[in-house]
Motif scaffolding. Structure first.
Motif, mmCIF file in Angstrom:
data_model
loop_
_atom_site.group_PDB
_atom_site.id
_atom_site.type_symbol
_atom_site.label_atom_id
_atom_site.label_comp_id
_atom_site.label_asym_id
_atom_site.label_seq_id
_atom_site.Cartn_x
_atom_site.Cartn_y
_atom_site.Cartn_z
ATOM 1 N N LEU A 26 68.232 30.447 78.085
ATOM 2 C CA LEU A 26 68.182 29.009 77.889
ATOM 3 C C LEU A 26 67.529 28.317 79.093
ATOM 4 O O LEU A 26 66.694 27.426 78.928
ATOM 5 N N GLY A 27 67.881 28.746 80.291
ATOM 6 C CA GLY A 27 67.303 28.153 81.495
ATOM 7 C C GLY A 27 65.792 28.363 81.563
ATOM 8 O O GLY A 27 65.035 27.449 81.924
ATOM 9 N N HIS A 65 63.772 28.755 79.030
ATOM 10 C CA HIS A 65 63.126 27.918 78.029
ATOM 11 C C HIS A 65 63.133 26.444 78.421
ATOM 12 O O HIS A 65 62.175 25.727 78.135
ATOM 13 N N HIS A 66 64.165 25.986 79.087
ATOM 14 C CA HIS A 66 64.167 24.611 79.598
ATOM 15 C C HIS A 66 63.060 24.445 80.629
ATOM 16 O O HIS A 66 62.311 23.459 80.606
ATOM 17 N N HIS A 67 62.937 25.392 81.542
ATOM 18 C CA HIS A 67 61.900 25.338 82.581
ATOM 19 C C HIS A 67 60.514 25.325 81.942
ATOM 20 O O HIS A 67 59.655 24.508 82.292
ATOM 21 N N LEU A 86 59.736 21.952 80.279
ATOM 22 C CA LEU A 86 59.407 20.894 81.232
ATOM 23 C C LEU A 86 58.007 21.074 81.810
ATOM 24 O O LEU A 86 57.253 20.110 81.960
#
Length: 140
Positions: A111-112, A114-116, A119
């Motif tokens: 998840l981290g 994919h968030h990065h 952004l």
């Protein structure tokens, strides 16, 4: 290569557009070829592809080669533009990694990551739109 393709095989076509909107020409040859590995090794039916060759005027030999699996009816100008588009993609990738930090993620969660990535992609989209906007403020 010069001995195998006749002079009429080489065509000058627009292959990219400058930021000012001018077409930049390139000299190309387009040949339909068969990928032999699947035919010979795996006994699969022939798969025809485009071999795109760029030979700029003044060069001793062709400088770039591409393979494309686009259909036979694809226009030659479209093939030339798509082949030269690779440089734009390479520049975007360098910007994503170098300036926007795509390769700086050091976390361990799916998840981290994919968030990065989301952004960084949003930042790249914003910068691309700013670059393409004719009324955007430019540094002096």
């Amino acid at each position: 290569m010069r001995e195998r393709l006749p002079a009429k095989a080489w065509q000058t076509l627009p292959c990219r557009t400058t930021p000012e909107g001018e077409d930049v020409p390139g000299r190309f040859a387009f040949v339909r070829v068969v990928a032999t590995h699947p035919v010979r090794t795996n006994c699969l039916p022939p798969r025809f592809e485009w071999l795109i060759i760029e030979w700029p005027p003044g060069e001793e030999a062709p400088t770039d080669y591409w393979l494309s699996n686009l259909p036979e009816e694809t226009s030659l100008e479209r093939l030339a533009r798509l082949a030269r588009l690779r440089w734009t993609i390479e520049l975007d990738y360098r910007q994503l990694k170098g300036e926007l930090g795509l390769d700086h993620y050091e976390g361990r969660s799916y998840l981290g990551f994919h968030h990065h990535t989301a952004l960084v992609t949003c930042a790249h989209a914003f910068l691309t739109l700013e670059r393409l906007c004719p009324t955007a403020q430019r540094p002096a």
